[in-house]
Design a protein around this motif. Structure first.
Motif: not given
Length: 256
Positions: A29-33, A47-52, A66-72, A81-85
């Protein structure tokens, strides 16, 4: 296929349940933060910033799922969209996304962003699975606590929730992540419907307190949408096993 699973939002409400389940299943498991972190209990933190998009390519290196749980409250559509591309470019073989029931029906910005995020996943070219879930018990508790602080508990007419336990959602997501891409799967909701004010009254009762209630109207398109139950899935839905009452007893306790 790589057995490494990248989890976005792995330190959040849902991720804290998902990551141990993946480790118990023997997956790397690799956790993105945003800040990364020191590896612990067999989990790598990057470390990663999905918005940028900063750091996203390195985070996806060697990842099969990829298990995409991050949200706000804002920006889910852009981040997804950035992650999917990037996932498509990295050769990811399965992209699993957690969305919300009513994403295509409730006329609010949060729900629209969730639907746009779903489209980004669907159109990415990566085999995908999307699960829509109801609001978590944790969110219901936060809302109930705020309402319970008021001298009178508002009772928005027709506003109903079917809150679900994050542990039930986590178990379902892990099952989906370990399986084959399945597209849009059945929604997951809690076992019981509640008026929003009922959640606040339950919270007050658990603390041995009482408040009067006051019916309040919900005007406009949003009100009509909620009164029509467009935030709910009542048919062809999977239901979690843990009830709101049991969750409340765990967090707050109960009083006769």
């Amino acid at each position: 296929m790589s057995t490494t699973i990248l989890v976005t939002g792995g330190t959040g409400t849902l991720g804290r349940h998902v990551v141990p389940l993946l480790r118990a299943a023997g997956r790397e498991v690799r956790v993105l933060s945003r800040r990364g972190g020191v590896p612990a209990d067999g989990v790598e933190y990057v470390a990663c910033d999905l918005l940028t998009g900063e750091g996203i390519d390195a985070a996806l290196a060697g990842v099969g799922t990829v298990l995409h749980l991050a949200g706000g409250p804002k920006g889910d559509d852009v981040a997804t969209l950035n992650l999917a591309r990037a996932a498509a470019s990295a050769g990811v073989e399965h992209l699993v996304y957690i969305s919300v029931i009513g994403a295509d029906r409730i006329p609010l910005g949060y729900f629209r962003a969730k639907r746009d995020a779903e489209r980004a996943v669907e159109e990415s070219g990566v085999p995908w699975t999307t699960l829509r879930a109801a609001q978590f018990h944790d969110l219901a508790l936060t809302v109930a606590e705020k309402m319970a602080k008021l001298p009178v508990v508002p009772a928005p007419g027709g506003l109903r929730w079917q809150p679900v336990d994050a542990r039930d959602v986590a178990a379902r997501l892990v099952e989906l992540a370990l399986g084959e891409p399945a597209g849009r799967v059945r929604d997951l909701a809690g076992p019981t419907l509640y008026g929003l004010h009922e959640l606040a009254l339950d919270h007050l009762h658990a603390r041995g307190k009482r408040r009067p209630t006051l019916p309040v109207p919900m005007p406009g398109k949003v009100g009509r949408s909620y009164r029509a139950g467009e935030n709910l899935t009542l048919d062809d839905v999977d239901t979690g096993g843990r009830t709101w009452e049991a969750f409340l007893a765990e967090r707050v306790g109960t009083r006769a």
